[in-house]
Design a protein around this motif. Structure first.
Motif, PDB file in Angstrom:
ATOM      1  N   ALA A 339     -38.474  44.560  38.058  1.00 17.05           N
ATOM      2  CA  ALA A 339     -38.652  44.377  36.616  1.00 17.05           C
ATOM      3  C   ALA A 339     -37.533  44.981  35.789  1.00 17.05           C
ATOM      4  O   ALA A 339     -37.412  44.650  34.603  1.00 17.05           O
ATOM      5  CB  ALA A 339     -39.984  44.975  36.184  1.00 17.05           C
ATOM      6  N   ALA A 340     -36.724  45.874  36.348  1.00 21.70           N
ATOM      7  CA  ALA A 340     -35.731  46.551  35.521  1.00 21.70           C
ATOM      8  C   ALA A 340     -34.377  46.683  36.198  1.00 21.70           C
ATOM      9  O   ALA A 340     -33.342  46.477  35.565  1.00 21.70           O
ATOM     10  CB  ALA A 340     -36.232  47.939  35.107  1.00 21.70           C
ATOM     11  N   VAL A 341     -34.339  47.018  37.483  1.00 23.86           N
ATOM     12  CA  VAL A 341     -33.080  47.314  38.166  1.00 23.86           C
ATOM     13  C   VAL A 341     -32.412  46.011  38.611  1.00 23.86           C
ATOM     14  O   VAL A 341     -32.984  45.257  39.401  1.00 23.86           O
ATOM     15  CB  VAL A 341     -33.312  48.232  39.379  1.00 23.86           C
ATOM     16  CG1 VAL A 341     -32.004  48.462  40.124  1.00 23.86           C
ATOM     17  CG2 VAL A 341     -33.918  49.551  38.936  1.00 23.86           C
ATOM     18  N   ILE A 342     -31.225  45.761  38.092  1.00 18.63           N
ATOM     19  CA  ILE A 342     -30.457  44.604  38.552  1.00 18.63           C
ATOM     20  C   ILE A 342     -29.808  44.916  39.893  1.00 18.63           C
ATOM     21  O   ILE A 342     -29.905  44.145  40.842  1.00 18.63           O
ATOM     22  CB  ILE A 342     -29.410  44.199  37.505  1.00 18.63           C
ATOM     23  CG1 ILE A 342     -30.118  43.558  36.299  1.00 18.63           C
ATOM     24  CG2 ILE A 342     -28.384  43.241  38.087  1.00 18.63           C
ATOM     25  CD1 ILE A 342     -29.198  43.163  35.176  1.00 18.63           C
ATOM     26  N   SER A 343     -29.125  46.049  39.977  1.00 20.91           N
ATOM     27  CA  SER A 343     -28.492  46.440  41.234  1.00 20.91           C
ATOM     28  C   SER A 343     -28.316  47.951  41.258  1.00 20.91           C
ATOM     29  O   SER A 343     -27.966  48.556  40.240  1.00 20.91           O
ATOM     30  CB  SER A 343     -27.129  45.748  41.402  1.00 20.91           C
ATOM     31  OG  SER A 343     -26.496  46.161  42.593  1.00 20.91           O
ATOM     32  N   SER A 344     -28.543  48.532  42.410  1.00 20.35           N
ATOM     33  CA  SER A 344     -28.299  49.958  42.575  1.00 20.35           C
ATOM     34  C   SER A 344     -26.883  50.226  43.064  1.00 20.35           C
ATOM     35  O   SER A 344     -26.505  51.383  43.278  1.00 20.35           O
ATOM     36  CB  SER A 344     -29.309  50.551  43.563  1.00 20.35           C
ATOM     37  OG  SER A 344     -29.268  49.851  44.788  1.00 20.35           O
ATOM     38  N   VAL A 345     -26.084  49.172  43.217  1.00 24.12           N
ATOM     39  CA  VAL A 345     -24.685  49.334  43.614  1.00 24.12           C
ATOM     40  C   VAL A 345     -23.907  49.943  42.453  1.00 24.12           C
ATOM     41  O   VAL A 345     -24.013  49.489  41.314  1.00 24.12           O
ATOM     42  CB  VAL A 345     -24.068  47.983  44.016  1.00 24.12           C
ATOM     43  CG1 VAL A 345     -22.561  48.118  44.241  1.00 24.12           C
ATOM     44  CG2 VAL A 345     -24.731  47.458  45.277  1.00 24.12           C
ATOM     45  N   GLN A 357     -31.036  45.449  49.038  1.00 22.87           N
ATOM     46  CA  GLN A 357     -32.386  45.929  48.748  1.00 22.87           C
ATOM     47  C   GLN A 357     -33.169  44.926  47.895  1.00 22.87           C
ATOM     48  O   GLN A 357     -33.367  45.131  46.691  1.00 22.87           O
ATOM     49  CB  GLN A 357     -32.325  47.278  48.018  1.00 22.87           C
ATOM     50  CG  GLN A 357     -31.597  48.350  48.800  1.00 22.87           C
ATOM     51  CD  GLN A 357     -31.551  49.670  48.058  1.00 22.87           C
ATOM     52  OE1 GLN A 357     -32.181  50.641  48.451  1.00 22.87           O
ATOM     53  NE2 GLN A 357     -30.812  49.705  46.965  1.00 22.87           N
ATOM     54  N   PRO A 358     -33.603  43.829  48.464  1.00 18.06           N
ATOM     55  CA  PRO A 358     -34.318  42.820  47.668  1.00 18.06           C
ATOM     56  C   PRO A 358     -35.650  43.299  47.118  1.00 18.06           C
ATOM     57  O   PRO A 358     -36.164  42.708  46.168  1.00 18.06           O
ATOM     58  CB  PRO A 358     -34.503  41.655  48.651  1.00 18.06           C
ATOM     59  CG  PRO A 358     -34.332  42.242  50.007  1.00 18.06           C
ATOM     60  CD  PRO A 358     -33.394  43.392  49.856  1.00 18.06           C
ATOM     61  N   ALA A 359     -36.229  44.358  47.682  1.00 22.21           N
ATOM     62  CA  ALA A 359     -37.512  44.848  47.173  1.00 22.21           C
ATOM     63  C   ALA A 359     -37.356  45.606  45.867  1.00 22.21           C
ATOM     64  O   ALA A 359     -38.304  45.683  45.076  1.00 22.21           O
ATOM     65  CB  ALA A 359     -38.186  45.739  48.219  1.00 22.21           C
TER      66      ALA A 359
END
Length: 787
Positions: A339-345, A357-359
């Motif tokens: 719902a909020a995180v586009i990417s943690s990269v 991390q698709p989850a």
């Protein structure tokens, strides 16, 4: 930014694709049936034990190119000489797993050679070293034919080897020798029902059931991998099974009906054929080709993600009218997107970063569904349909919705649950924010132009949400009403309907404000780049339309820019304009003498601030305003009190990296210029407030940046100005809807003395949420009591 091509851009320098479709009828001469969906003869060697032979025994090798195990118990491998009709048999037993081989050892010659790998079946047939015929038969009955053998009952697969073979699928292979075998291409997976095309005469490489098929037997999830790019990129694959789910003008999508257990691996691929693909939805196919990562968007698409696909393909149709793999439900009851995180990269290029991390990451969530059939139930429309046939939607239940049904862009929430419906495969309907697409919306998931897109395979039905354009309250006596409105490249050449619509918006929806700061007024020749910079015809046409709509007689003030120096459409010479009415107590203080390159300044008249020029431009030579609009300053009087107004149109976001793009977090280089512009405007307003801290100052216009941005922080630092969008509840903070994200780009900021009064402020939503628009921006208005 606007798309320039409605079709997926293809910049690949690939040879024309050879798509071979094996028809299920009108079979070529010598063909028994459609190409085998599973077990085939993959290798024949008859020189075993002869002079110079690498192996002591003859052999026949089988391969399972299908997706399920095949039992061969009771089957036979049969041999006849090149011209003969007498057939010898070796009986088989056991099961051949998908992507595995089965080795049938036959007679040994008199010479030497290496032993074969452990055979899966053993016979005593002495095969011809140069030519002969081999049949794989699903029973134990001996054949009796010399010709036409491939079409005999029970024949599963047939190979005529050597040019003198009297029967073959298509044409026989070349002649073999003691040192060569007939070896099927693609690790055994290639089958076009033509022995000459499917087999190469090369060194024997016997393989038994412990051996996998190499590139043969590769599944789509193995090509896609649990990653952002394919682990097999640049490699050839063959015999990839699946069912065609959608067909486009230059390729098709196919999906494996037998997925693995890992939701991180997509089960579908796009096959690029460069022209009409010659397959139909529901065709069960096996595909070979080169695994490629295509980056859509042409030469300007370097910031886009890539799409995994097969190029230079060979397609074999096994059956028609196969059941399509079930669509993956996204939303409640199915896979729920982050719902909020586009990417943690945080390293920049996601293609070189790990941590798929698709989850938890929206970018990876949609990547894991690339090419697959996806279903949304009762999808919520969060952006209006566009001229490109796109409709931004989210699954039901998404959070941070606006008061009118959109989805709000926030500093830490780029709304990765958004997906754009697209009309590449089927038409999309007109839709407004707040509408619902009734029932199931199904399509294949694609990516282009910085967004994941669901290419619908049937037109969705729209359930209207009843959204209506807003109308603000009328100003009370003594209230100064001030508005800002980006009218999107208004020029005399625009249809009269646009002028009439804008006039009705000013008169009816905005209630005829005392002052309207207009942005994107073009010159008299519009986007024709002919040196014309005057805009009197544009403004005369607009003010006349307002009067015709029952509004007041508006006057205007502006400064013509230097030709082609302020950005926007070449030749359009967009600028800000003060539109004002004088019948309610507002007047303009004219202090002429300024040209478009003259810098305005603040004068201290005995403790009362004044502008040196009115209208004037703020710091036009500052590099902050290169190829961008210069702020327009004007001094007004409201019932005898000076009011200073600065109309702005800051640098656009062109050149920024997309939210759902290759680089994370996305770079926003356009901010640098806006920060400098905000600093210049803030310096100017500080000069006014330094003379009189209680001065009435209004800064407004299209700042092209968010209420939570550093641009706005620079204008409001230390409490010098109050940004009115920031004062609204979250659900009401938006003036613009871009790709489904409701966001603030337009602002009204007021000085502390004005903010201390019981003002009212309203963003009037009448454009950005609707498929039919006068402009892509919503106007806004404040009403400040200044009796």
């Amino acid at each position: 930014m606007r798309r320039t091509d409605r079709v997926r851009l293809r910049a690949l320098a690939v040879a024309s694709a050879a798509t071979v479709v094996a028809a299920l009828t009108a079979l070529p001469a010598g063909t028994a049936h459609a190409v085998s969906p599973d077990l085939v003869i993959s290798q024949v060697y008859g020189g075993g034990g002869n002079s110079g032979a690498p192996y002591t025994n003859d052999f026949v090798e089988l391969y399972n190119r299908g997706t399920t195990p095949v039992s061969v118990t009771g089957w036979t491998v049969q041999y006849a000489s090149a011209a003969g009709s007498s057939w010898s048999r070796t009986t088989l037993s056991g099961t051949v797993a998908p992507g595995k081989y089965y080795l049938v050892q036959e007679a040994a010659g008199a010479g030497s050679g290496a032993a074969l790998p452990t055979p899966d079946a053993t016979g005593t047939i002495a095969l011809g070293a140069n030519a002969g015929k081999i049949a794989l038969v699903t029973n134990s009955t001996a054949l009796t034919c010399a010709t036409g053998c491939a079409g005999q009952p029970g024949v599963k697969d047939f190979v005529g080897y050597g040019t003198t073979a009297s029967s073959a699928e298509g044409s026989p292979t070349g002649n073999l020798a003691n040192t060569t075998a007939a070896v099927r291409a693609g690790g055994g997976a290639t089958d076009t029902d033509n022995n000459a095309a499917d087999f190469a005469v090369t060194a024997p490489t016997p393989r038994n059931s412990t051996t996998g098929g190499g590139t043969g037997g590769t599944r789509i999830h193995g090509i896609q991998g649990a990653a952002r790019t394919s682990p097999l990129a640049g490699q050839p694959v063959t015999g990839v099974p699946g069912v065609v789910t959608a067909v486009g003008p230059s390729g098709y999508w196919f999906q494996d009906p037998q997925p693995d257990a890992d939701p991180a691996t997509s089960e579908a691929l796009y096959v690029y054929t460069a022209s009409a693909p010659g397959v139909a939805v529901g065709d069960s196919v096996q595909v070979g080709g080169s695994v490629s990562e295509f980056r859509p968007g042409g030469t300007g698409g370097t910031t886009n993600l890539t799409v995994t696909e097969l190029t230079s393909p060979t397609t074999t149709v096994l059956t028609h009218n196969a059941a399509l793999p079930a669509a993956t439900l996204v939303g409640a009851g199915g896979r729920v997107p982050p719902a909020a995180v586009i990417s943690s990269v945080t390293t920049g290029d996601v293609e070189t970063a790990g941590g798929f991390q698709p989850a938890t990451d929206g970018l990876d969530f949609w990547e894991s569904l690339e090419g697959m059939r996806v279903q949304l139930n009762n999808a919520a429309v969060v952006g209006p349909s566009t001229s490109f046939g796109e409709i931004p939607v989210v699954p039901q239940g998404s959070t941070t919705r606006t008061a009118r049904g959109g989805i709000l862009l926030q500093a830490a929430d780029g709304n990765p649950e958004r997906v754009l419906l697209d009309d590449v495969l089927a038409p999309t309907p007109a839709a407004n924010v707040g509408d619902t697409l009734s029932g199931a919306t199904v399509g294949v998931l694609d990516y282009s132009f910085g967004n994941f897109k669901l290419l619908v395979t049937a037109t969705p039905a729209v359930q209207p949400g009843g959204l209506a354009p807003e109308t603000t309250a009328a100003p009370a006596a003594g209230e100064l009403s001030t508005a800002t409105f980006n009218v999107e490249n208004l020029a005399p050449s625009d249809p009269q309907a646009k002028f009439d619509g804008l006039a009705a918006a000013v008169v009816t929806n905005l209630r005829s404000p005392d002052l309207v700061a207009l942005e994107e007024i073009q010159d008299n020749s519009g986007a024709t780049d002919n040196g014309v910079v005057a805009a009197d015809q544009t403004l005369a046409k607009l003010t006349a339309a307002i009067t015709s709509a029952g509004g007041p007689a508006y006057s205007y003030r502006q400064l013509n820019p230097v030709n082609d120096q302020d950005g926007g459409q070449p030749g359009g010479n967009i600028r800000q304009v003060f539109l004002y009415r004088t019948d309610r107590g507002l007047s303009f203080t004219d202090r002429p003498g300024a040209g478009s390159t003259t810098a305005d300044s603040v004068v201290n008249n005995g403790g009362v601030p004044a502008l040196a020029y009115s209208p004037g431009r703020i710091d036009p030579a500052n590099t902050a305003f290169n190829a961008s609009r210069k702020p327009l300053a004007g001094e007004f009087r409201w019932n005898g009190r000076p009011v200073f107004v600065i109309a702005n149109h800051f640098n656009s976001k062109g050149g920024d990296q997309p939210l759902l793009g290759r680089y994370q977090p996305p770079a926003r280089p356009s901010e640098t210029q806006r920060h400098a512009q905000a600093t210049a405007v803030r310096t100017f307003t500080d000069q006014i407030l330094a003379v009189d801290p209680n001065a009435a100052v209004i800064v407004l216009g299209d700042l092209n940046d968010f209420e939570f941005s550093q641009t706005t922080d620079l204008l409001t630092a230390g409490g010098s100005l109050v940004d009115l969008p920031r004062t609204l509840p979250l659900a009401e903070r938006y003036t613009y809807v871009y790709e489904g994200n409701s966001q603030v780009l337009d602002h009204i900021l007021i000085s502390p003395a004005l903010a201390a009064r019981a003002y009212s402020y309203d963003i009037v939503h009448l454009n950005s949420e609707f498929a039919t628009q006068l402009s892509d921006h919503d106007p806004q208005v404040d009403r400040i009591p200044l009796p």
